[in-house]
Scaffold this active site. Sequence first.
Site, PDB file in Angstrom:
ATOM      1  N   GLU A   1      -9.717   7.333   2.221  1.00  0.00           N
ATOM      2  CA  GLU A   1      -9.225   6.127   1.838  1.00  0.00           C
ATOM      3  C   GLU A   1     -10.526   5.171   2.695  1.00  0.00           C
ATOM      4  O   GLU A   1     -10.741   4.752   4.227  1.00  0.00           O
ATOM      5  CB  GLU A   1      -7.970   5.840   2.954  1.00  0.00           C
ATOM      6  CG  GLU A   1      -8.008   4.634   2.393  1.00  0.00           C
ATOM      7  CD  GLU A   1      -6.604   3.603   3.276  1.00  0.00           C
ATOM      8  OE1 GLU A   1      -5.883   2.623   2.265  1.00  0.00           O
ATOM      9  OE2 GLU A   1      -6.469   4.431   4.166  1.00  0.00           O
TER      10      GLU A   1
ATOM     11  N   ASP B   1      -9.150  -3.577   2.281  1.00  0.00           N
ATOM     12  CA  ASP B   1      -7.675  -4.871   2.275  1.00  0.00           C
ATOM     13  C   ASP B   1      -7.763  -5.456   3.362  1.00  0.00           C
ATOM     14  O   ASP B   1      -6.875  -6.694   3.390  1.00  0.00           O
ATOM     15  CB  ASP B   1      -6.963  -3.567   2.552  1.00  0.00           C
ATOM     16  CG  ASP B   1      -5.459  -4.182   2.032  1.00  0.00           C
ATOM     17  OD1 ASP B   1      -4.969  -4.845   1.418  1.00  0.00           O
ATOM     18  OD2 ASP B   1      -4.597  -4.057   3.300  1.00  0.00           O
TER      19      ASP B   1
ATOM     20  N   SER C   1       0.843  -1.192  -0.234  1.00  0.00           N
ATOM     21  CA  SER C   1      -0.144   0.071  -0.414  1.00  0.00           C
ATOM     22  C   SER C   1       1.094   1.021   0.273  1.00  0.00           C
ATOM     23  O   SER C   1       0.482   2.272  -0.953  1.00  0.00           O
ATOM     24  CB  SER C   1      -0.791  -0.536   0.904  1.00  0.00           C
ATOM     25  OG  SER C   1      -1.852  -1.090   1.525  1.00  0.00           O
TER      26      SER C   1
ATOM     27  N   HIS D   1      -4.075  -1.526  -4.875  1.00  0.00           N
ATOM     28  CA  HIS D   1      -3.622  -3.110  -5.799  1.00  0.00           C
ATOM     29  C   HIS D   1      -5.272  -4.037  -4.473  1.00  0.00           C
ATOM     30  O   HIS D   1      -5.931  -3.710  -4.143  1.00  0.00           O
ATOM     31  CB  HIS D   1      -2.496  -3.453  -4.239  1.00  0.00           C
ATOM     32  CG  HIS D   1      -2.707  -3.745  -3.389  1.00  0.00           C
ATOM     33  ND1 HIS D   1      -3.476  -4.394  -2.365  1.00  0.00           N
ATOM     34  CD2 HIS D   1      -2.478  -2.390  -1.833  1.00  0.00           C
ATOM     35  CE1 HIS D   1      -3.555  -3.932  -1.638  1.00  0.00           C
ATOM     36  NE2 HIS D   1      -2.661  -2.704  -0.951  1.00  0.00           N
TER      37      HIS D   1
HETATM   38 ZN   LIG Z   1      -2.513  -4.680   2.385  1.00  0.00          ZN
END
Ligand SMILES: [Zn+2]
Length: 329
Positions: A219, A224, A44, A267
Site C-alpha cells: 500500500e 490519501d 478505507s 477511493h
Molecule cells: Zn482517507
Amino acid sequence: MIGDGMGVTQVSSGIYRNKSLHVERIANIGFSKTSSSSELITDSAAGATAFSIGEKTYNGAIGVDKDGKPKETLLELLGNDGYATGLIATCAITHATPASFFAHQLKRSMENEIAADMVNAPVNLFIGGGKKYFENRVDSKKKPFDNRNIIRELEDKGFSFIDDLDALKTTAGKVGYFIADDQPESILKGRDDILPRSIAPSVRHLQKESDKGFFLMVEGSQIDWGGHANDAEYIITEMIDFDQAIGKALDFAEEDGNTLIVITADHETGGYSLPAREGNYNELDGKFTTGGHTGVMVPVFAYGPGSEAFRGIYDNHQIYHKIRQVLGK
Ligand SMILES: [Zn+2]
C-alpha cells in the site's frame, strides 16, 4: 497494490511531475466503483475489505461483512492454501487497508485488537509502522490496554523481527519489520524510499517461503493523507514513491512471467483537480473540493497472466473475484 486515495488526478499529477510513471507500462486498465454497502462514499476500511473478502461492507469494517460477521480474506484463503503471504504499507500495519487483509474487527479504530489478530493470521512477512499496538499497549486515554506483548506472541509463533531490509536476505521463516512506532513519516518529512526498496527483497523472501507462489499486498498509504490535507505536494511525492514500488514489482513480474499485479485505489481523496493557474493553460494549480473522500470511480491497472479480466467498469469487490478467477481458486 493499493494507492490509498489514488484517483485519476493523483496519477495524472505524478505523470506531470515525472514526465511519465511506471504505471504507464500497463495496458489492461479498468475502473472500480467504490461505494460501500452503507454509504455512497467509502472509507478505507470498507474499501479494502471489499477487496479482501469479495463483498461490499460498511464504512469502518475490518475483514467483516455488512452484518459484522468475520469473513475469510483473500490473504487467509491463499495463506491457508500454502501460498506465502506478505503485507507492506507506509502507514501502521494495523491501519484500515493492511488490517482488512489479516484482521476481523467491527471498527477500524480497534487497532490493539487488530494487532492481536496478527498472531493467528497466516502472514509470512509484514513491513509497516504501528509497533506501539504490539507492545506496551495503551488505550485511547493512554492507560495500559492489557498485559499482552504481541511481539513476544508472534516470536512464539516463529516470527523474527528485523531492523533493516538487508536482514531479510539472511532471515528465514516469518518476518516482521516495524518502520515506525506509530505512523511512518511522509516523504516530505523525510521517509526514505523504503517502500520501493522493500519490494524485491520481500518478493525474494516470499518465494523462498513457498514453492506454491505468493500473495503480497503493498500500500502507498499516504497519497490519501495528502488528499485529506489538501496538499498537492504531499500527494505528488507519495504518488511517485508508490509508482517507484510499482516499477520494482513490474520489473519482477516481467522477468518472472507468471505473476499477476493488480494496482488500484480504495477511493479518491480530496476531490483533487488540476485546473489552469489563473487562466494560464500552461500551468497547473492543484485544487481540492473536499477534505474527505469522494465517490468518483478509481483506476485499476493489471499486468500479467489473466490481466485482461480487469478491463471494463465493475464494483470494487469484483477485484477479489477476478483475482480468484485468474488463480483458479
Ligand atoms: Zn482517507
